[in-house]
Write a protein that holds these residues in place. Structure first.
Motif, PDB file in Angstrom:
ATOM      1  N   SER A 335       0.827  -1.210   0.000  1.00  0.00           N
ATOM      2  CA  SER A 335       0.000   0.000   0.000  1.00  0.00           C
ATOM      3  C   SER A 335       0.858   1.256   0.000  1.00  0.00           C
ATOM      4  N   VAL A 336       0.285   2.321  -0.483  1.00  0.00           N
ATOM      5  CA  VAL A 336       0.947   3.622  -0.531  1.00  0.00           C
ATOM      6  C   VAL A 336      -0.033   4.668  -0.008  1.00  0.00           C
ATOM      7  N   ILE A 337       0.415   5.495   0.938  1.00  0.00           N
ATOM      8  CA  ILE A 337      -0.417   6.556   1.491  1.00  0.00           C
ATOM      9  C   ILE A 337      -0.238   7.836   0.672  1.00  0.00           C
ATOM     10  N   LEU A 338      -1.353   8.461   0.304  1.00  0.00           N
ATOM     11  CA  LEU A 338      -1.336   9.730  -0.416  1.00  0.00           C
ATOM     12  C   LEU A 338      -1.919  10.823   0.469  1.00  0.00           C
ATOM     13  N   ASN A 339      -1.446  12.028   0.295  1.00  0.00           N
ATOM     14  CA  ASN A 339      -1.935  13.141   1.105  1.00  0.00           C
ATOM     15  C   ASN A 339      -3.209  13.773   0.548  1.00  0.00           C
TER      16      ASN A 339
END
Length: 467
Positions: A335-339
């Protein structure tokens, strides 16, 4: 700047040596002011509208009424049982497990978890032999996974100490993961020590008994609630009394629909008897919660196919989260967190970069893309985060083997692994990860992938237990 009257009085109460020190020492003025305020707080037994303790008559009446009511009305819960003198340590362990599970979790939810836990690890010595992964699997679905890790670390600490289970609140608080509330519960229930407990339910009962409108989150107010609770504890039956106080808050003295007419201590309740113009439910004072922050998360369910043809499925890549912070040490899909919210192309670019850096996954070079499908999205709410999760399924055929994914990774410290679908379906996964996998299963069965209902593991006002 002139000092306030109360602060000048506090300074006047200092010894002549302390006053002289204020005048001639190099101790900063701010530190001395802080010391004066601290001294003032220690001298005042209660503050604000908590100016008086219970009278001796009130105390005795509340003790008698609550214990009589508890004896007749206590719920039949698996962690409530009498134990002999020789079983006190085992009883302490059972109370400990139940109290940790009950923090910010409903009683009905905890019951089955507790039974399964005690069946697998009936004593603290059994638990001390467990691995964190085993504990997390058993805990999966309860949320707030730090509780499980601290419980395991605390058990290992007690067993390693070789001095037996600590039997006083003061010594219990030295164990990892045991705070003042849990220490009081274990010490009073298992070892009959006359010490108080204060959780969300107890605060609600005390606030109504005394019609306390002070901010229940304020440090000094909380300290004063502990003073009130300590005064009420029955010296002969401290464990039963503490449980009766919590039981009352969890059942009759509820947040929004208290049953005042059947409450055993309604005649001592100021909120009920003296302030009819103010609803009982106005106590304790409601504190405005901070709004959770919003973030966005791309989740890629990465399925690796084997070389054999006509296969029905492959293996799934799981990533281990860092040992600190949110959901520490748990397994999840890449997973990758985006702002901020992003379109599909931006999300895929961010995920492709992550997969290349972490797994050496590069189409045409290390693998071939068999299929890539966007499955949907849902919202998952943590205590302080509202997370929108986008889910896609990426099926790859590797040119090499899955071992290439793990180059440079020590076998005893894996940060990712590949598992078969049958293993994945039985693992202890968080509720959000399970929702993602359910979407994958629905897609593979040709079913419509409806976005799951928003999941919510938010705690309500930090209650130690809920009904």
């Amino acid at each position: 700047m002139s000092l306030s009257l109360s602060l000048r009085v506090s300074i006047a109460k200092l010894s002549s040596f302390e006053r002289e020190t204020m005048s001639h020492s190099s101790v900063p003025r701010q530190k001395l002011m802080r010391r004066c305020r601290q001294k003032k707080e220690e001298e005042e037994p209660l503050g604000g509208d908590m100016e008086d303790l219970f009278s001796e008559k009130e105390t005795q009446k509340i003790r008698e009424s609550l214990l009589d009511w508890y004896d007749d009305n206590q719920r039949d819960l698996p962690w409530r049982k009498k134990s002999s003198e020789s079983e006190k340590e085992r009883r302490a362990y059972e109370v400990w497990v139940s109290e940790i599970m009950l923090q910010q979790t409903r009683v009905q939810t905890v019951m089955e978890y507790y039974k399964r836990w005690m069946h697998k690890w009936p004593t603290i010595y059994d638990l001390a032999q467990a691995s964190l992964e085993e504990v997390n699997e058993m805990w999966a679905g309860l949320g707030y996974y730090r509780r499980a890790r601290f419980l395991l670390e605390g058990a290992k600490m007690v067993v390693a100490g070789k001095e037996g289970f600590p039997n006083q609140a003061s010594s219990l608080m030295k164990v990892k993961g045991i705070g003042e509330y849990t220490a009081g519960a274990i010490a009073s229930i298992a070892f009959n020590e006359a010490v108080p407990v204060v959780d969300g339910n107890v605060i609600r009962v005390l606030a109504r008994l005394k019609a306390i409108s002070a901010n229940p989150k304020d440090r000094l107010t909380i300290k004063n609630f502990w003073k009130l609770a300590a005064q009420l504890v029955d010296p002969l039956r401290p464990g039963d009394f503490n449980q009766s106080l919590m039981e009352l808050g969890a059942t009759l003295c509820s947040v929004s629909k208290p049953s005042c007419s059947t409450c055993p201590v309604s005649s001592q309740c100021r909120a009920y008897s003296e302030n009819r113009t103010i609803p009982v439910t106005d106590y304790p004072t409601k504190v405005v919660k901070a709004k959770p922050r919003h973030d966005f998360c791309c989740v890629c369910v990465l399925e690796i196919l084997n070389h054999e043809k006509n296969q029905r499925g492959g293996r799934f890549v799981l990533v281990k989260r860092p040992e600190g912070g949110l959901l520490a040490g748990l397994w999840e899909f890449p997973s990758v967190i985006l702002n901020e919210e992003a379109n599909l192309e931006t999300r895929r670019n961010a995920m492709d970069l992550y997969l290349k850096e972490e797994f050496h996954v590069e189409p045409k070079e290390t693998c071939a893309i068999v299929s890539r499908k966007e499955l949907g999205e849902f919202v998952h709410i943590f205590t302080h985060i509202r997370r929108k999760i986008y889910v896609e399924l990426l099926v790859l055929q590797l040119t090499g083997g899955t071992d290439d994914l793990f180059k440079g990774q020590a076998k005893d410290a894996l940060t990712w692994k590949c598992v078969d679908s049958d293993v994945l379906s039985t693992m202890g996964l968080t509720s959000a990860v399970r929702k993602v996998y359910l979407m994958v299963e629905a897609h593979k069965k040709g079913l419509s992938v409806a976005a799951p209902v928003s999941s919510n593991i938010t705690a309500t006002s930090r209650k130690r237990r809920s009904t």
